[in-house]
Motif scaffolding. Structure first.
Motif, PDB file in Angstrom:
ATOM      1  N   ALA A 547      -4.591 -40.045  28.312  1.00  0.00           N
ATOM      2  CA  ALA A 547      -3.631 -39.369  27.147  1.00  0.00           C
ATOM      3  C   ALA A 547      -2.483 -40.412  26.386  1.00  0.00           C
ATOM      4  O   ALA A 547      -2.399 -40.168  25.329  1.00  0.00           O
ATOM      5  CB  ALA A 547      -2.696 -38.447  27.780  1.00  0.00           C
ATOM      6  N   ARG A 548      -2.167 -41.566  27.225  1.00  0.00           N
ATOM      7  CA  ARG A 548      -1.622 -42.773  26.637  1.00  0.00           C
ATOM      8  C   ARG A 548      -2.298 -43.295  25.637  1.00  0.00           C
ATOM      9  O   ARG A 548      -1.765 -43.762  24.510  1.00  0.00           O
ATOM     10  CB  ARG A 548      -1.194 -43.618  27.934  1.00  0.00           C
ATOM     11  CG  ARG A 548      -0.068 -43.129  28.761  1.00  0.00           C
ATOM     12  CD  ARG A 548       0.183 -44.190  29.770  1.00  0.00           C
ATOM     13  NE  ARG A 548       1.230 -43.595  30.646  1.00  0.00           N
ATOM     14  CZ  ARG A 548       1.345 -43.846  32.079  1.00  0.00           C
ATOM     15  NH1 ARG A 548       0.213 -44.922  32.357  1.00  0.00           N
ATOM     16  NH2 ARG A 548       2.235 -43.567  32.921  1.00  0.00           N
ATOM     17  N   ARG A 549      -3.534 -43.128  25.563  1.00  0.00           N
ATOM     18  CA  ARG A 549      -4.509 -43.740  24.370  1.00  0.00           C
ATOM     19  C   ARG A 549      -4.999 -42.450  23.776  1.00  0.00           C
ATOM     20  O   ARG A 549      -6.144 -42.869  23.186  1.00  0.00           O
ATOM     21  CB  ARG A 549      -5.590 -44.562  25.216  1.00  0.00           C
ATOM     22  CG  ARG A 549      -5.262 -45.989  26.108  1.00  0.00           C
ATOM     23  CD  ARG A 549      -6.250 -46.581  26.588  1.00  0.00           C
ATOM     24  NE  ARG A 549      -7.333 -47.066  25.707  1.00  0.00           N
ATOM     25  CZ  ARG A 549      -8.262 -47.800  26.107  1.00  0.00           C
ATOM     26  NH1 ARG A 549      -8.639 -48.108  27.487  1.00  0.00           N
ATOM     27  NH2 ARG A 549      -9.135 -48.088  25.050  1.00  0.00           N
ATOM     28  N   ASP A 550      -4.336 -41.830  23.524  1.00  0.00           N
ATOM     29  CA  ASP A 550      -4.669 -40.325  22.649  1.00  0.00           C
ATOM     30  C   ASP A 550      -5.905 -39.925  23.055  1.00  0.00           C
ATOM     31  O   ASP A 550      -6.693 -39.620  22.198  1.00  0.00           O
ATOM     32  CB  ASP A 550      -4.674 -41.039  21.312  1.00  0.00           C
ATOM     33  CG  ASP A 550      -3.518 -41.439  20.712  1.00  0.00           C
ATOM     34  OD1 ASP A 550      -2.105 -40.758  21.254  1.00  0.00           O
ATOM     35  OD2 ASP A 550      -3.355 -42.385  19.859  1.00  0.00           O
ATOM     36  N   LEU A 551      -6.150 -39.624  24.442  1.00  0.00           N
ATOM     37  CA  LEU A 551      -7.341 -39.199  24.855  1.00  0.00           C
ATOM     38  C   LEU A 551      -8.565 -39.869  24.391  1.00  0.00           C
ATOM     39  O   LEU A 551      -9.575 -39.371  24.110  1.00  0.00           O
ATOM     40  CB  LEU A 551      -7.666 -37.742  24.692  1.00  0.00           C
ATOM     41  CG  LEU A 551      -6.417 -36.721  25.246  1.00  0.00           C
ATOM     42  CD1 LEU A 551      -6.614 -35.342  24.941  1.00  0.00           C
ATOM     43  CD2 LEU A 551      -6.673 -36.982  26.721  1.00  0.00           C
ATOM     44  N   LEU A 552      -8.455 -41.265  24.195  1.00  0.00           N
ATOM     45  CA  LEU A 552      -9.677 -42.007  23.958  1.00  0.00           C
ATOM     46  C   LEU A 552     -10.028 -41.949  22.309  1.00  0.00           C
ATOM     47  O   LEU A 552     -11.316 -42.089  22.080  1.00  0.00           O
ATOM     48  CB  LEU A 552     -10.662 -41.950  24.833  1.00  0.00           C
ATOM     49  CG  LEU A 552     -10.193 -42.336  26.329  1.00  0.00           C
ATOM     50  CD1 LEU A 552     -11.365 -42.252  27.103  1.00  0.00           C
ATOM     51  CD2 LEU A 552      -9.413 -43.728  26.656  1.00  0.00           C
ATOM     52  N   GLN A 553      -9.280 -41.250  21.550  1.00  0.00           N
ATOM     53  CA  GLN A 553      -9.922 -40.649  20.138  1.00  0.00           C
ATOM     54  C   GLN A 553     -10.318 -41.913  19.236  1.00  0.00           C
ATOM     55  O   GLN A 553     -11.351 -42.097  18.726  1.00  0.00           O
ATOM     56  CB  GLN A 553      -8.744 -40.088  19.465  1.00  0.00           C
ATOM     57  CG  GLN A 553      -7.470 -40.638  19.316  1.00  0.00           C
ATOM     58  CD  GLN A 553      -6.635 -39.651  18.381  1.00  0.00           C
ATOM     59  OE1 GLN A 553      -7.219 -38.911  17.624  1.00  0.00           O
ATOM     60  NE2 GLN A 553      -5.289 -39.957  18.763  1.00  0.00           N
ATOM     61  N   ASP A 554      -9.505 -43.237  19.594  1.00  0.00           N
ATOM     62  CA  ASP A 554      -9.755 -44.173  18.754  1.00  0.00           C
ATOM     63  C   ASP A 554     -11.016 -45.092  19.411  1.00  0.00           C
ATOM     64  O   ASP A 554     -12.020 -45.565  18.449  1.00  0.00           O
ATOM     65  CB  ASP A 554      -8.654 -45.489  18.793  1.00  0.00           C
ATOM     66  CG  ASP A 554      -7.344 -44.884  17.760  1.00  0.00           C
ATOM     67  OD1 ASP A 554      -7.569 -44.203  16.650  1.00  0.00           O
ATOM     68  OD2 ASP A 554      -6.422 -45.066  17.933  1.00  0.00           O
ATOM     69  N   ASP A 555     -11.067 -45.012  20.762  1.00  0.00           N
ATOM     70  CA  ASP A 555     -12.365 -45.645  21.509  1.00  0.00           C
ATOM     71  C   ASP A 555     -13.439 -44.729  20.949  1.00  0.00           C
ATOM     72  O   ASP A 555     -14.550 -45.528  20.666  1.00  0.00           O
ATOM     73  CB  ASP A 555     -12.148 -45.513  22.842  1.00  0.00           C
ATOM     74  CG  ASP A 555     -10.964 -46.196  23.363  1.00  0.00           C
ATOM     75  OD1 ASP A 555     -11.097 -47.530  23.739  1.00  0.00           O
ATOM     76  OD2 ASP A 555      -9.618 -45.648  23.355  1.00  0.00           O
ATOM     77  N   PHE A 556     -13.326 -43.471  20.888  1.00  0.00           N
ATOM     78  CA  PHE A 556     -14.403 -42.646  20.413  1.00  0.00           C
ATOM     79  C   PHE A 556     -14.815 -42.891  19.005  1.00  0.00           C
ATOM     80  O   PHE A 556     -15.916 -43.170  18.856  1.00  0.00           O
ATOM     81  CB  PHE A 556     -14.215 -41.139  20.692  1.00  0.00           C
ATOM     82  CG  PHE A 556     -15.117 -40.237  20.257  1.00  0.00           C
ATOM     83  CD1 PHE A 556     -16.447 -39.843  20.988  1.00  0.00           C
ATOM     84  CD2 PHE A 556     -15.271 -39.723  18.927  1.00  0.00           C
ATOM     85  CE1 PHE A 556     -17.091 -39.195  20.603  1.00  0.00           C
ATOM     86  CE2 PHE A 556     -16.179 -39.079  18.433  1.00  0.00           C
ATOM     87  CZ  PHE A 556     -17.127 -38.678  19.111  1.00  0.00           C
ATOM     88  N   ASN A 557     -13.933 -43.231  17.942  1.00  0.00           N
ATOM     89  CA  ASN A 557     -14.237 -43.291  16.735  1.00  0.00           C
ATOM     90  C   ASN A 557     -14.765 -44.624  16.631  1.00  0.00           C
ATOM     91  O   ASN A 557     -15.750 -44.959  15.774  1.00  0.00           O
ATOM     92  CB  ASN A 557     -12.989 -43.281  16.027  1.00  0.00           C
ATOM     93  CG  ASN A 557     -12.495 -41.854  15.698  1.00  0.00           C
ATOM     94  OD1 ASN A 557     -13.467 -40.809  16.020  1.00  0.00           O
ATOM     95  ND2 ASN A 557     -11.232 -41.795  15.446  1.00  0.00           N
ATOM     96  N   HIS A 558     -14.401 -45.558  17.355  1.00  0.00           N
ATOM     97  CA  HIS A 558     -14.858 -47.034  17.289  1.00  0.00           C
ATOM     98  C   HIS A 558     -16.393 -47.124  17.646  1.00  0.00           C
ATOM     99  O   HIS A 558     -17.202 -47.679  16.885  1.00  0.00           O
ATOM    100  CB  HIS A 558     -14.152 -47.946  17.969  1.00  0.00           C
ATOM    101  CG  HIS A 558     -14.378 -49.403  18.016  1.00  0.00           C
ATOM    102  ND1 HIS A 558     -14.063 -50.293  17.064  1.00  0.00           N
ATOM    103  CD2 HIS A 558     -15.061 -50.210  18.823  1.00  0.00           C
ATOM    104  CE1 HIS A 558     -14.443 -51.339  17.152  1.00  0.00           C
ATOM    105  NE2 HIS A 558     -15.074 -51.634  18.260  1.00  0.00           N
ATOM    106  N   VAL A 559     -16.628 -46.180  18.842  1.00  0.00           N
ATOM    107  CA  VAL A 559     -18.203 -46.241  19.295  1.00  0.00           C
ATOM    108  C   VAL A 559     -19.275 -45.448  18.355  1.00  0.00           C
ATOM    109  O   VAL A 559     -20.140 -46.113  18.271  1.00  0.00           O
ATOM    110  CB  VAL A 559     -18.232 -46.035  20.769  1.00  0.00           C
ATOM    111  CG1 VAL A 559     -19.752 -45.725  21.295  1.00  0.00           C
ATOM    112  CG2 VAL A 559     -17.308 -46.821  21.683  1.00  0.00           C
TER     113      VAL A 559
END
Length: 630
Positions: A547-559
């Motif tokens: 949650a601190r990393r926005d539920l990994l939304q940026d990581d998901f978008n990056h991948v």
């Protein structure tokens, strides 16, 4: 009265033009000019509102045609305005809250040397948003839609000397461009289907169009709404947008940009009513986003980013209500208006806290501020009670209506949506209580001496007066709207109200909402009110870290998006260099080599030419003798 409609847009647009083009001679007075023109637009809106109240409900819509924008053969696009009950609601919200934010900005941006330009951008933002909600056709709406995107880019990145602000503005711009593609496609589909993109003919002719075509239009409109209103899956820009000045956050989150998507869906209600599939996707997006944003808000220590997650969640409530169709449209707009009051107040309160804490946004370094900032504490506290749905305050009435409408959907779907809305209410109470405790209660957790010393103090009146006005709206707006269902009946000619029938009584649902609120408040108090709050956040569970990393939304978008895009780009570059350029360069090299060899024959020596002629004659003689022999 119709002649005044254009002035609603014209006043802030004039302010933007003067402030951005007037030069440094306006540095001392430009902020007051921008505020005055925003207020002028609000006064014009009030005059039109009073005139509208004096008419019969069916006669309240007003139109103003300015000029033909693009008349080409059978294609005609007009600059024309439509002011009805729905657009009037937005006009008063945008100009009213916008004027208060302008006034607040006078004090907040007092020491910024580019304050004149900031107010020019604020005026541009208001003008674009007003154009969006007043347009009488989708093409002109699209023009305002893009204007809002431009103004948000300029305001989020206003402090472009900060790398984080420049990056955030570009991110917001690019993510919103994805949604804007959806709106552009929807407008094209409307023209090919209905031969026009004017609201009246389009929305009245949905029965003549195929459901498949309407579903495609509806999904493209939803894609656009997801971009502007930060709904899943285009929500990644909203948290980063907090890098802009706090008045920008209040303007974007309360009265303008994020509400545009809700307006678009409700305005296009006839299209979604005729397409159950598109409507189902809308309500699903809303339910997912209200939980997504609430969970993200629970883990943020940055006070503005915690409120950003809250905005995402509350807009999710509105989107859920809009996806319910005629039983939810009015409640979506009602919650949008009440949210405009308390969320603007909360953001301005956060800005006031930052103003007194040397722009520190980490709530773990606050604590006990109620003693030093009493006005901010009271106004922020009233906004807090409103957003968690405390009985009697504005958020209670609007959110309770949405929860009832969700249950009234019926069947398993109604139970799922209603349960999601109730769960969201409990989480909202939790994270907002956490914000309240970390900021205003408990021991003081800041340094009073040394280079990081903090000296909290109350903000000037130019900042506290708008906060007080918004706090009054946070307290009383919901009651006024709910009295005799006045707000619902006000919108009924536009939103075509239908009464739902939930599987339980309204009192039972209200009791469930209050219980959810108490659970959220109690959990937050047990975790933060009765225990010491460490200045450094503990590692936490896997969900907390996500949650601190926005539920990994940026990581998901990056991948899923960025990396494949990089590989695709590299592949296209390789194709261009090795294949396309290789073919072109190879062909050129072949002709170059051939011509080089041919040049050796043309050497300028007579003896060489004589040998060539002799050789040619021999070949011709040999060929002739061979042919005779055969």
């Amino acid at each position: 009265m119709e002649a005044l409609i254009g002035l609603l847009v014209g006043a802030p647009l004039l302010g933007a033009a003067v402030l951005l083009c007037g030069g440094r001679r306006l540095d001392r007075t430009g902020h007051w000019l921008g505020t005055a023109l925003a207020a002028a637009s609000f006064v014009i809106g009030l005059i039109l509102f009073i005139d509208m109240l004096g008419r019969e409900a069916e006669q309240r819509a007003m139109h103003q045609h300015l000029f033909s924008w693009i008349p080409v053969a059978d294609f005609r696009a007009d600059v024309a305005f439509q002011l009805d009950q729905l657009s009037m609601t937005f006009v008063l919200l945008i100009t009213g809250v916008g004027t208060l934010i302008h006034l607040y900005s006078v004090g907040y941006m007092e020491h910024d040397e580019r304050r004149r330009r900031f107010f020019g951008y604020l005026n541009l933002f208001l003008a674009a948003m007003l154009l969006l909600v007043l347009a009488d056709n989708y093409l002109l709406l699209y023009f305002g839609w893009e204007g809002v995107g431009l103004a948000s880019y300029l305001l989020i990145g206003f402090w472009q000397h900060k790398t984080s602000a420049a990056t955030a503005s570009k991110k917001a711009f690019l993510v919103n461009r994805v949604g804007d593609i959806g709106l552009a496609i929807a407008v094209m589909l409307m023209f090919t289907t209905f031969g026009t993109f004017t609201f009246g003919p389009v929305l009245e002719s949905t029965g003549a169009a195929g459901e498949g075509k309407l579903t495609a239009i509806g999904l493209m409109l939803l894609l656009a709404a997801c971009g502007k209103s930060a709904q899943v899956p285009l929500q990644s820009w909203l948290g980063d947008a907090m890098e802009g000045p706090t008045p920008v956050s209040a303007l974007i989150h309360a009265a303008t940009m994020v509400t545009a998507g809700i307006y678009l869906v409700v305005r296009s209600g006839a299209i979604f009513n005729a397409s159950p599939d598109a409507q189902l996707v809308v309500v699903t997006v809303g339910a997912v986003t209200l939980l997504y944003g609430a969970i993200v808000g629970c883990a943020k220590d940055d006070i503005k980013k915690a409120l950003a997650g809250s905005t995402m969640s509350q807009i999710g409530y509105m989107m859920l209500a809009a996806g319910l169709g005629p039983i939810g449209y009015a409640f979506a707009i009602m919650h949008l208006v009440t949210h405009g009051f308390f969320k603007a107040g909360l953001f301005l309160g956060a800005g006031s806290v930052m103003h007194g804490m040397n722009d520190d946004v980490d709530m773990r370094k606050y604590g006990g501020l109620r003693k030093y900032m009493p006005v901010t504490f009271v106004t922020f506290g009233l906004g807090y009670l409103a957003i968690i749905g405390f009985p009697g305050l504005s958020g209670f009435f609007s959110k309770d209506m949405i929860i009832e409408a969700a249950f009234a959907k019926g069947g398993a779907q109604g139970w799922i949506l209603g349960s999601c809305a109730l769960l969201g209410a409990a989480i909202t109470a939790y994270y907002m209580t956490r914000v309240m405790i970390l900021t205003f209660f408990g021991p003081e957790r800041w340094s009073k001496e040394g280079p990081d010393a903090r000296h909290p103090h109350e903000s000037p009146k130019s900042m506290t007066i708008p906060m007080i006005v918004l706090a009054v709206g946070s307290v009383g707006a919901g009651f006024v709207f709910d009295l005799n269902e006045s707000f619902v009946h006000w919108l009924e000619p536009v939103t075509a109200l239908e009464h739902g029938h939930p599987p339980m009584s309204a009192m039972t649902i209200t009791a469930g909402t209050v219980v959810a609120l108490l659970i959220g408040v109690g959990t937050a108090w047990a975790q933060y009110g009765r225990r010491p709050v460490p200045v450094q956040a503990p590692r936490g569970s896997l969900l907390t870290r996500a949650a601190r990393r926005d539920l990994l939304q940026d990581d998901f978008n990056h991948v899923v998006l960025v990396k494949p895009g990089e590989y695709l780009t590299r592949g296209l570059v390789y194709l261009d260099h090795k294949v396309v350029d290789g073919f072109v360069n190879g062909t050129a090299a072949s002709f170059g080599g051939l011509s080089g060899r041919m040049r050796r024959v043309q050497n300028g020596f007579v003896r060489s030419y004589a040998v060539s002629m002799f050789g040619g004659a021999v070949l011709l003689l040999a060929a002739t003798l061979l042919m005779r022999a055969v």
